[in-house]
Design a protein around this motif. Structure first.
Motif, short mmCIF file in Angstrom:
data_model
loop_
_atom_site.label_atom_id
_atom_site.label_comp_id
_atom_site.label_asym_id
_atom_site.label_seq_id
_atom_site.Cartn_x
_atom_site.Cartn_y
_atom_site.Cartn_z
N MET A 1 -17.84 0.94 -4.70
CA MET A 1 -16.86 0.43 -5.67
C MET A 1 -16.33 1.61 -6.48
O MET A 1 -17.03 2.16 -7.32
N ASN A 2 -15.09 2.00 -6.21
CA ASN A 2 -14.46 3.12 -6.89
C ASN A 2 -13.33 2.62 -7.78
O ASN A 2 -12.61 1.69 -7.42
N PHE A 3 -13.21 3.24 -8.94
CA PHE A 3 -12.18 2.85 -9.90
C PHE A 3 -11.17 3.98 -10.07
O PHE A 3 -11.56 5.16 -10.09
N HIS A 4 -9.91 3.62 -10.19
CA HIS A 4 -8.89 4.60 -10.58
C HIS A 4 -8.23 4.11 -11.86
O HIS A 4 -8.28 2.92 -12.18
N ARG A 5 -7.63 5.02 -12.59
CA ARG A 5 -7.07 4.66 -13.90
C ARG A 5 -5.99 3.59 -13.77
O ARG A 5 -5.17 3.62 -12.86
N HIS A 6 -6.06 2.66 -14.69
CA HIS A 6 -5.07 1.58 -14.74
C HIS A 6 -3.75 2.15 -15.24
O HIS A 6 -3.67 2.74 -16.31
N ARG A 7 -2.71 2.00 -14.42
CA ARG A 7 -1.39 2.49 -14.80
C ARG A 7 -0.48 1.31 -15.09
O ARG A 7 -0.46 0.33 -14.34
N THR A 8 0.27 1.42 -16.16
CA THR A 8 1.24 0.37 -16.47
C THR A 8 2.65 0.78 -16.07
O THR A 8 3.52 -0.07 -15.89
N SER A 9 2.88 2.08 -15.93
CA SER A 9 4.22 2.53 -15.56
C SER A 9 4.15 3.87 -14.85
O SER A 9 3.21 4.65 -15.03
N VAL A 10 5.17 4.11 -14.02
CA VAL A 10 5.35 5.38 -13.30
C VAL A 10 6.84 5.63 -13.26
O VAL A 10 7.63 4.70 -13.09
N THR A 11 7.25 6.88 -13.41
CA THR A 11 8.66 7.22 -13.32
C THR A 11 9.05 7.35 -11.86
O THR A 11 8.45 8.13 -11.11
N GLY A 12 10.03 6.57 -11.44
CA GLY A 12 10.47 6.58 -10.05
C GLY A 12 11.34 7.78 -9.74
O GLY A 12 11.67 8.61 -10.61
N GLN A 13 11.75 7.90 -8.47
CA GLN A 13 12.58 9.02 -8.04
C GLN A 13 13.94 9.00 -8.70
O GLN A 13 14.59 10.04 -8.80
#
Length: 475
Positions: free
Chosen positions: A130-142
């Motif tokens: 069980m691996n966790f990655h940071r919860h992201r709410t937004s990412v800047t698109g291309q």
């Protein structure tokens, strides 16, 4: 030699002191830049029974020197963790006990390079990675525009409808996010004002509030709203001095994506092929005769030839890739011009001018798999199956003429029909598709109690239909 009278010694001491100061500052900077387990983390696990993927949200926080945490799912429901221990990069905690009273613990390590917690869940039945990655709410698109994930809490761009005094509906745009320092931001674009930034902004997992005062407005206005994670829905009220407007918000589709990968790549939602719930289809069909002949013995059903038919369909899209429909069809077959074949039934009036005419209703389902084959294609292949009732009759000289009979029993009836087909849509616009379909139909026209000789006279009827038409989508 006196220390106070030797500038060189004082220079060495000053340099050493400055070196100590800057090294301490550098160490502090390194410590501050180290990844910390504090915050929200995501993991996706597979249910061993249903094989369904379940997203898990882990929250870790240090309060007064003690680590606490909770774990939940996308609906917003959470359970408190116990025994949370952070030792260097090591992360340990215990899951809440369920009705089976099982001890389930987690042990992992924070990987600084990938900014993930890598570990396993320990259960009485064995360990599961069980691996966790940071919860992201937004990412800047291309395109340089921020994209927000579905189910990422109140954060995102929301659109709501407001009814104006004249009855016209206008769109309210509300942007909720955080700046680099973690301070909550609310930006409102209202039909009554251009754009205004909120003050005293408070955003939690379930509640939103802020005040704002557009230019030229004497008194401030307030917004108070709530976010429902299970429905990914935002509602709220704008109020000023005793008057209020209630607004329901939905995410702006232009800035909304399905989610993000571990390395921050955008997961786009699957293409929506049917943006409306209902559709009407009109088609022309070529009915092709399918004959079951044994030992060169021809029943009347085996003397038919192809003819044009028509059908109309009302379709309801229960899902983008699944629809239920009702259809009226009208078609049938002409008779062969082979006089040798017709001779065996010439005594009953059968000729090349005769015809088998069929009309009826059928209900069916259709499943589309265009997104599975190639999501970007305009073609959307499908499979379909139908069941219905058809009225039929064998006429002497075309539809509506005298019905032929075998031993004084008219060749007519109403019987079950079943079908299976393959086809494809071709998208012209969001409201208009072309349709191409091949279908096999089986008509249960045989009745050995009425027409007893099913080998030589009359039996069941088979047909291929090749159809082309157009579909209008609405509502």
């Amino acid at each position: 030699m006196a220390l106070g009278r030797n500038p060189k010694v004082w220079s060495i001491i000053a340099v050493a002191a400055l070196a100590t100061l800057f090294s301490g500052f550098a160490l502090a900077q390194d410590e501050a830049s180290k990844p910390t387990p504090a915050g929200k983390w995501e993991s996706t696990v597979t249910d061993p029974m249903t094989k369904a993927e379940i997203k898990t949200i882990l929250t870790l926080e240090e309060v007064d020197g003690q680590w606490i945490g909770s774990i939940g799912d996308e609906t917003g429901e959470t359970l408190e963790l116990s025994g949370v221990r952070i030792d260097g990069n090591r992360v340990q905690f215990s899951f809440p006990k369920n009705e089976m009273n099982l001890d389930v613990t987690y042990s992992g390590a924070l990987d600084a390079e990938s900014d993930q917690i890598l570990g396993s869940m320990k259960t009485p039945f064995g360990d599961q990675e069980m691996n966790f990655h940071r919860h992201r709410t937004s990412v800047t698109g291309q395109d340089g525009q921020k994209k927000y994930a579905i189910g990422s809490g109140p954060t995102g761009v929301w659109l709501g409808k407001v009814r104006m005094p004249d009855g016209e509906e206008k769109i309210v745009k509300l942007t909720l996010e955080s700046d680099e320092q973690g301070e909550a931001i609310a930006i409102l674009e209202d039909p009554f004002v251009d754009e205004v930034r909120g003050k005293n902004v408070q955003i939690s997992d379930t509640m939103i509030s802020f005040t704002y005062r557009p230019a030229g407005q004497r008194y401030p206005s307030n917004f108070t709203g709530s976010y429902v994670a299970a429905d990914d829905r935002l509602t709220g009220s704008f109020s000023q001095r005793g008057t209020s407007r209630f607004v329901k918000f939905a995410r702006d589709p232009e800035t909304t994506v399905l989610g993000f990968t571990n390395d921050g790549q955008i997961i786009e939602p699957a293409r929506t092929r049917h943006q409306h719930r209902l559709a009407l289809t009109g088609r022309a069909s070529q009915w092709l005769a399918l004959h079951m002949v044994k030992d060169d013995t021809y029943t009347i059903n085996s003397m038919t030839t192809s003819r044009l038919g028509l059908d109309g369909t009302l379709r309801w899209y229960a899902r983008d890739a699944f629809a239920i429909f009702g259809r009226y069809f009208r078609g049938g077959f002409s008779m062969t011009s082979d006089q040798e074949k017709l001779a065996s039934h010439a005594h009953m009036g059968l000729s090349s001018d005769s015809s088998l005419n069929i009309s009826g209703w059928e209900f069916g389902v259709v499943g589309y798999f265009g997104n599975i084959i190639k999501e970007s294609s305009r073609f959307n292949p499908y499979m379909t199956a139908t069941l219905g009732k058809a009225s039929w009759e064998v006429n002497a000289e075309g539809r509506g003429s005298a019905v032929l009979a075998i031993d004084d029993e008219p060749l007519e009836g109403t019987d079950w029909v079943a079908g299976f087909g393959l086809g494809t849509e071709y998208e012209m616009s969001s409201s208009f598709n072309l349709e191409f379909e091949w279908m096999w139909r089986y008509f249960a026209t045989q009745d050995e109690f009425v027409w007893t000789d099913t080998t030589n006279d009359w039996s069941n009827t088979h047909a291929w239909t090749l159809s082309v038409g157009a579909t209008y989508l609405f509502w």
